[in-house]
Design an enzyme around this catalytic site. Structure first.
Site, PDB file in Angstrom:
ATOM      1  CG  ASP A  68      43.882  42.195  43.527  1.00  0.00           C
ATOM      2  OD1 ASP A  68      42.919  42.965  43.368  1.00  0.00           O
ATOM      3  OD2 ASP A  68      43.757  40.949  43.616  1.00  0.00           O
ATOM      4  CG  ASP A 121      44.350  46.912  42.523  1.00  0.00           C
ATOM      5  OD1 ASP A 121      43.551  47.607  41.861  1.00  0.00           O
ATOM      6  OD2 ASP A 121      44.290  45.666  42.536  1.00  0.00           O
ATOM      7  N   GLY A 122      42.912  49.369  44.089  1.00  0.00           N
ATOM      8  CA  GLY A 122      41.779  49.538  44.985  1.00  0.00           C
ATOM      9  C   GLY A 122      40.828  48.374  44.790  1.00  0.00           C
ATOM     10  CD  GLU A 156      41.459  50.511  41.255  1.00  0.00           C
ATOM     11  OE1 GLU A 156      42.673  50.795  41.401  1.00  0.00           O
ATOM     12  OE2 GLU A 156      41.072  49.379  40.902  1.00  0.00           O
ATOM     13  CG  HIS A 188      43.093  40.504  38.239  1.00  0.00           C
ATOM     14  ND1 HIS A 188      43.393  40.402  39.586  1.00  0.00           N
ATOM     15  CD2 HIS A 188      42.073  41.385  38.147  1.00  0.00           C
ATOM     16  CE1 HIS A 188      42.569  41.171  40.268  1.00  0.00           C
ATOM     17  NE2 HIS A 188      41.759  41.787  39.424  1.00  0.00           N
ATOM     18  CG  ASP A 231      44.294  47.518  38.414  1.00  0.00           C
ATOM     19  OD1 ASP A 231      43.718  48.486  38.952  1.00  0.00           O
ATOM     20  OD2 ASP A 231      44.323  46.395  38.939  1.00  0.00           O
TER      21      ASP A 231
END
Length: 173
Positions: free
Chosen positions: A151, A25-26, A66, A141, A88
């Site tokens: 995250d 995740d970024g 990301e 999320h 994501d």
């Protein structure tokens, strides 16, 4: 020549490439940016190996973080692996194939404009040649434990002190 099934099994085991699961995740404060940003990675191998990686930059944007998360995750593997990479980020999952076309077109996108984040795509594409990567899109999320951990790692890294410069972002024209 003697046919020895046990020897064949041992040889096959040595030739098997490791299977690794990577979550990435970024994040960028002030999403999509510019602003401080970070990436988070969880690497899983077998039932017992887990490694978490993260880092941040003083000024960047969310798409860069990301993509950098995927790059850092794949770069952390010290030999070719079979990888399931969970992200994501539509930007990464959707454009992994487009980037090869952009590269062939001298980093021009369909409308003739310059490809964004060329510096990172140039790092990313050779990693797809080194590893057998299957991409899995994760809904952000949504309660996926490992994605949520990434995250948290990314946001924590983005809030770090004395963050380094993202040269590819800050030096762009």
């Amino acid at each position: 020549m003697l046919d020895c099934p046990a020897a064949d099994i041992k040889l096959q085991r040595r030739r098997q490439i490791p299977k690794v699961i990577i979550y990435t995740d970024g994040s960028c404060i002030g999403k999509p940016g510019p602003g401080p940003g970070g990436y988070g990675i969880v690497l899983l191998y077998g039932n017992h190996y887990r490694k978490e990686l993260s880092g941040g930059y003083r000024e960047t944007n969310a798409p860069r973080m990301e993509l950098l998360a995927a790059i850092k995750g794949l770069t952390a593997l010290n030999k070719p692996c079979e990888v399931i990479l969970h992200s994501d980020a539509t930007y990464v999952v959707k454009n992994k194939d487009n980037a090869k076309v952009w590269q062939a077109n001298e980093w021009r996108v369909k409308d003739g404009g310059k490809c964004k984040n060329q510096d990172l795509w140039e790092l990313f594409l050779p990693l797809l040649d080194k590893h057998q990567v299957e991409f899995k899109k994760v809904k952000a999320h949504s309660g996926n434990e490992e994605n949520e951990r990434c995250d948290t790692l990314a946001k924590t890294a983005a809030r770090g002190r004395d963050l380094p410069r993202d040269n590819g972002f800050e030096d762009r024209e």
